[in-house]
Design an enzyme around this catalytic site. Sequence first.
Site: not given
Ligand code: NDP
Length: 281
Positions: A71, A107, A133-134
């Site tokens: 992205k 999104d 995250g994203g």
């Molecule tokens: P990113 O990898 O960009 O971000 C992941 C986020 O999750 C970060 O804030 C990270 O924290 C946190 N995280 C990961 N592992 C853990 C853990 N074990 N404990 C606590 N926090 C954790 O992913 P995206 O933002 O792109 O996606 C996030 C979710 O959203 C996914 O499940 C994805 O499938 C979903 N999504 C759904 C969409 C929809 O249309 N419904 C569209 C886009 C995404 P840290 O910063 O500390 O690493």
Amino acid sequence: MKPTGAARIAGVVGDPIAHSLSPSLMSAWIEAAGINAVYTPYRVESEQAEAFFRVLARTNCAGLNVTLPHKQTALAASDDASKAARAIGAANLLTFRDGRIHADNTDAAGFLNALRAGGVDPSRGPALILGAGGAARAILYALVEAGAPEIRLSNRSRANATAMAADLAPGVRIHDWERRDEALAGVALIVNATSLGLSGSGDLVFDWSRAPADAVVADSVYKPLETGFLRDAAARGLKTIHGLGMLIGQARPSFEAFYGVSPPESVAAEDYLVSLLEASR
Ligand code: NDP
């Protein structure tokens, strides 16, 4: 109709891509609309992503949806970008015209559509976003644009939350991840934008007794449809919204951008995707 050589072409690019629900949804809409069109999943490695966008922009392809991990690259490769894509720092929709690449982010609009479809007014009261995250960036942008009166953030890595807030909404209050329960007081909307809850990862746990009884709880995760986060909130009697609404909400404007028509209402998009998710379990 069966596509001909004059078919309008679009697709989705990511790595991996085999899990994506977008080809099934878009193809169901294409069939119901009776248009001469196709929608193709592409798996492209990160090193090749920018070159791939540039080459496709010079073909008869109308555009691409973009998913993880491309992205940011999609935005960087574009010739111009919408306000939303620039603010969020990522693009999930590229459209091609005369060899030029236009980047957009649907999104954020998809998330607001999902809330509104569930009868939830995003400006009703304070919102708590979990994650940085994203997905969280798109949701934060959406809630600021929709006029949420107060936004709270909590993320495992505080530095990522601080950076996201500085980019998008300097006024937001950041709560320590370990003390996220405290951010529930008086909140109207709680959104999980972390990847916690995804099949195979742990659940996001909350002390829901601290949340107001009329709070709404939304999840960006849709696999499984009912995450532990939503299940626990529902057990406390809170209204919940699962992640498919956001997925469908971002797909609708993409379909219009690629094919020039609205997705037919005759397709029960949510029921269709639920049946696909159940079949893949
Ligand atoms: P990113 O990898 O960009 O971000 C992941 C986020 O999750 C970060 O804030 C990270 O924290 C946190 N995280 C990961 N592992 C853990 C853990 N074990 N404990 C606590 N926090 C954790 O992913 P995206 O933002 O792109 O996606 C996030 C979710 O959203 C996914 O499940 C994805 O499938 C979903 N999504 C759904 C969409 C929809 O249309 N419904 C569209 C886009 C995404 P840290 O910063 O500390 O690493």
